[in-house]
Scaffold this motif. Structure first.
Motif, PDB file in Angstrom:
ATOM      1  N   VAL A 229      73.713  59.851  82.103  1.00  0.00           N
ATOM      2  CA  VAL A 229      75.017  60.314  82.571  1.00  0.00           C
ATOM      3  C   VAL A 229      74.833  61.286  83.729  1.00  0.00           C
ATOM      4  O   VAL A 229      73.992  62.190  83.681  1.00  0.00           O
ATOM      5  CB  VAL A 229      75.798  60.979  81.421  1.00  0.00           C
ATOM      6  N   SER A 230      75.620  61.107  84.747  1.00  0.00           N
ATOM      7  CA  SER A 230      75.534  61.986  85.920  1.00  0.00           C
ATOM      8  C   SER A 230      75.795  63.435  85.521  1.00  0.00           C
ATOM      9  O   SER A 230      76.752  63.738  84.804  1.00  0.00           O
ATOM     10  CB  SER A 230      76.559  61.530  86.965  1.00  0.00           C
ATOM     11  N   GLY A 231      74.933  64.336  85.993  1.00  0.00           N
ATOM     12  CA  GLY A 231      75.083  65.764  85.725  1.00  0.00           C
ATOM     13  C   GLY A 231      74.358  66.234  84.491  1.00  0.00           C
ATOM     14  O   GLY A 231      74.300  67.436  84.230  1.00  0.00           O
ATOM     15  N   VAL A 232      73.794  65.330  83.697  1.00  0.00           N
ATOM     16  CA  VAL A 232      73.062  65.709  82.489  1.00  0.00           C
ATOM     17  C   VAL A 232      71.585  65.862  82.833  1.00  0.00           C
ATOM     18  O   VAL A 232      70.937  64.925  83.303  1.00  0.00           O
ATOM     19  CB  VAL A 232      73.243  64.675  81.364  1.00  0.00           C
ATOM     20  N   ASP A 233      71.046  67.058  82.594  1.00  0.00           N
ATOM     21  CA  ASP A 233      69.638  67.338  82.877  1.00  0.00           C
ATOM     22  C   ASP A 233      68.793  67.400  81.615  1.00  0.00           C
ATOM     23  O   ASP A 233      67.576  67.236  81.673  1.00  0.00           O
ATOM     24  CB  ASP A 233      69.511  68.678  83.620  1.00  0.00           C
TER      25      ASP A 233
ATOM     26  N   GLY B 297      74.882  71.087  82.175  1.00  0.00           N
ATOM     27  CA  GLY B 297      73.802  70.115  82.326  1.00  0.00           C
ATOM     28  C   GLY B 297      73.104  69.732  81.040  1.00  0.00           C
ATOM     29  O   GLY B 297      72.245  68.840  81.031  1.00  0.00           O
ATOM     30  N   ARG B 298      73.438  70.389  79.928  1.00  0.00           N
ATOM     31  CA  ARG B 298      72.820  70.062  78.645  1.00  0.00           C
ATOM     32  C   ARG B 298      73.819  69.273  77.794  1.00  0.00           C
ATOM     33  O   ARG B 298      74.932  69.738  77.538  1.00  0.00           O
ATOM     34  CB  ARG B 298      72.399  71.319  77.897  1.00  0.00           C
ATOM     35  N   ALA B 299      73.393  68.082  77.368  1.00  0.00           N
ATOM     36  CA  ALA B 299      74.227  67.246  76.504  1.00  0.00           C
ATOM     37  C   ALA B 299      73.805  67.439  75.060  1.00  0.00           C
ATOM     38  O   ALA B 299      72.615  67.372  74.737  1.00  0.00           O
ATOM     39  CB  ALA B 299      74.092  65.778  76.896  1.00  0.00           C
ATOM     40  N   ARG B 300      74.777  67.688  74.206  1.00  0.00           N
ATOM     41  CA  ARG B 300      74.517  67.793  72.774  1.00  0.00           C
ATOM     42  C   ARG B 300      75.199  66.613  72.086  1.00  0.00           C
ATOM     43  O   ARG B 300      76.410  66.440  72.200  1.00  0.00           O
ATOM     44  CB  ARG B 300      75.050  69.118  72.212  1.00  0.00           C
ATOM     45  N   VAL B 301      74.372  65.812  71.395  1.00  0.00           N
ATOM     46  CA  VAL B 301      74.874  64.606  70.759  1.00  0.00           C
ATOM     47  C   VAL B 301      74.467  64.615  69.292  1.00  0.00           C
ATOM     48  O   VAL B 301      73.299  64.828  68.957  1.00  0.00           O
ATOM     49  CB  VAL B 301      74.316  63.331  71.433  1.00  0.00           C
ATOM     50  N   GLY B 302      75.424  64.384  68.427  1.00  0.00           N
ATOM     51  CA  GLY B 302      75.136  64.290  66.998  1.00  0.00           C
ATOM     52  C   GLY B 302      75.252  62.851  66.532  1.00  0.00           C
ATOM     53  O   GLY B 302      76.185  62.138  66.895  1.00  0.00           O
TER      54      GLY B 302
END
Length: 369
Positions: A54-58, A24-29
């Motif tokens: 995005v679905s599923g990203v908390d 559920g955690r998105a990491r974006v650089g």
């Protein structure tokens, strides 16, 4: 997600780094083009919002870095699309329509008209750039609301040897007023005391070093008269179209004809005349022609001959709203679209948007089969 200055997707520009989603955690650089990028906050906000949708990203964790010198060089090469550095992208082969807005004398409202015309064209979905070529009397930043409460004007973002112009009302704008600040936070210097060579160099740099991207229309707000800048623009952009601005007054009309004739001598095409400050209809129905009448039509007729049909494209009436909005840095075509002056400018934009770009002297991508 696009870069707000370059108007291209971050992925296409090489600004996106690793992207991962774990529980559920998105990491974006992301990598900004330069340290202190003025669009950093907006880019970060847009990336967070896109990732969170995005679905599923908390939760979203954003890592912000800066491009290396090599990455910036690669980016500038891609932006130039194979053109050498210092080469003007608006030559005869360009599909960008270049329109110089000129006048014989000052005080006819040329800059106010040009600023509003640019915004009206952009509102019609065109990609528009605006060069404030009136170096001694620059006013475009103020007319488009690019001057803050302290009188400071945003400077273009520098990407190696390219400059990314500030954007106002979807119009990409460059002006000498953006560079005349002695140090950060100071108000712009009030006067430019330059002569021919420096003026020519400035206009050349605006046309070569500023990255406008793919434009449908490039407008130039020309200085009044037929001096150094008019000659330089004629040399640099002999294929440009020209709109001559006058008032109904005979004295202004007679001088306006000269600017059209000089433009024609350089090979430029005078596509029409705009009469500004025309008669104003008062609330009681009476008409006030403060500057007389007929000047615009007289200029159009004088510039027309067997080889050149020069129409009167618009007659913009005197307008308190146009004046007040200009002082407030708001284009009247947005602030008061129902105002008679705004309607005339929008009608002018409609005419120009409907005209096909001339292909004379331009190379077309055809080959013998």
């Amino acid at each position: 997600m696009s870069d707000p200055e370059l108007r291209r997707p971050l992925a296409e520009l090489g600004m996106l780094r690793d992207i991962a989603v774990d529980r559920g955690r998105a990491r974006v650089g992301i990598a900004l083009t330069i340290v202190g990028c003025p669009a950093a906050e907006r880019i970060a906000s847009d990336v967070r919002a896109a990732a969170a949708s995005v679905s599923g990203v908390d939760d979203v964790e954003l890592e912000i870095g800066v491009m290396s010198p090599a990455e910036r060089r690669d980016l500038t090469e891609r932006l130039r699309e194979g053109r050498p550095a210092r080469q003007m992208p608006f030559g005869p082969d360009s599909l960008t329509r270049v329109i110089a807005v000129t006048s014989g004398k000052g005080g006819v409202g040329k800059s106010t008209l040009t600023a509003n015309l640019a915004v009206a064209l952009a509102a019609r979905g065109l990609s528009v750039g605006l060069v404030d070529a009136d170096v001694h009397g620059f006013s475009i930043p103020g007319l488009l609301g690019l001057v803050d409460a302290e009188g400071a004007v945003p400077q273009p973002t520098r990407l190696d040897d390219l400059m990314l112009p500030p954007i106002a009302h979807d119009v990409k704008v460059i002006s000498i007023g953006m560079f005349l600040q002695s140090r950060a936070g100071d108000a712009p210097v009030g006067a430019v005391a330059w002569r021919g060579p420096m003026l020519h160099r400035t206009v050349t740099q605006f046309l070569t070093d500023v990255f406008f991207g793919d434009l449908d229309v490039l407008l130039l707000d020309m200085p009044p008269g037929t001096g150094d800048i008019a000659i330089s623009v004629g040399q640099l952009l002999p294929h440009a179209d020209v709109i001559v601005v006058t008032t109904p007054q005979s004295a202004a009309a007679d001088v306006a004809v000269r600017s059209g004739l000089v433009a024609r001598q350089t090979g430029q095409r005078v596509i029409g005349v705009v009469e500004n400050m025309a008669a104003l209809t008062l609330p009681d129905g009476t008409v006030m022609d403060l500057f007389g009448s007929g000047g615009g039509l007289r200029v159009a007729e004088t510039l027309s001959d067997a080889a050149h049909d020069v129409p009167l494209l618009a007659s913009v009436p005197l307008s308190p709203a146009l004046r007040a909005d200009a002082d407030d840095g708001r284009p009247v075509v947005i602030a008061h679209p129902d105002d008679p002056a705004a309607q005339q400018i929008d009608a002018l934009a409609a005419i120009l948007a409907a005209q096909p770009r001339g292909l004379a002297r331009r190379s077309l991508p055809f080959s013998a089969g």
